[in-house]
Design a protein around this motif. Sequence first.
Motif: not given
Length: 150
Positions: A101-124
């Motif tokens: 049922l997971l449909e809403d995730l906030v993950f910003v600010g984790n090292p994993l997400q920060e690797k993609y900081a310059s390319d938000q579309n690729n992260w998504i």
Amino acid sequence: MDESLSTLVNCEKLSLSTNCIERIANLNSLKNLRILSLGRNNIKNLNGLEAVADTLEELWISYNFIEKLRGIRVMKKLKVLYMSNNLVKDWEFVRLAELPLLEDLVFVGNPLQEKYASDQNNWIEEASKRVPNLKKLDGILVIKEEEDEE
């Protein structure tokens, strides 16, 4: 999180943010808990959540020290997971994919997400590929290409 929580048997939303809590414990009596807010504590792992696995729909656990998602897979009713600004470095989303049922995730600010900081579309794209039911990631609607049915 001490034994005094056991008196809250009818509690549906519990906010224990900003309390220097180091571990999740003593949730066994909270049989009606739907929303648990533990942001801005000192929590390092998700152990202890199994006590509310049958009812918890939202877990707000941002600004802690969580590195691994171990223990999350028992949360079969979880719809919302806010865990920004933790310490998750690796793609542990296979555990999140097990949450139907997971449909809403906030993950910003984790090292994993920060690797993609310059390319938000690729992260998504990468995150939604790993968690197919996601509708929102870091506050952004996830738009998936509809596959042609023939």
